[in-house]
Design a protein around this motif. Sequence first.
Motif: not given
Length: 124
Positions: A58-84
């Motif tokens: 899920s994303y808020t509208d203002s970041v759709k197309g620019r931000f990407t959330i992902s998770r690594d369940n093995a490392k138990i880490t979540v990321y937020l890639q923020m572009n533009n």
Amino acid sequence: QVQLVESGGGWVQAGDSLRLSCAVSGRTCSGYSLGWFRQVPGKEREFVAGISWRGTLSYTDSVKGRFTISRDNAKITVYLQMNNLNSEDTAVYYCAADPARWRTALSATEYDSWGQGTQVTVSS
């Protein structure tokens, strides 16, 4: 509850990119849904992105197309890639955990564990 530690914030110029990371630890941490929120002084904490245990996004509208959330369940880490990035993205960003693993909750009240926050400043 689990423990969360964010990293990766900083000062950038408009149009640049940043990647935030959130390391999650604690008992049964792998069963949590995870989210990113942000807050500026004088305003309520705002949902940015969320990812369930099964990968529903899920994303808020203002970041759709620019931000990407992902998770690594093995490392138990979540990321937020923020572009533009733009100046309106300037805020303290918080990572949060929701024990309801099947959903991506939009309300901060659904999350029971929070990181300390990391500052993102975008200069226009």
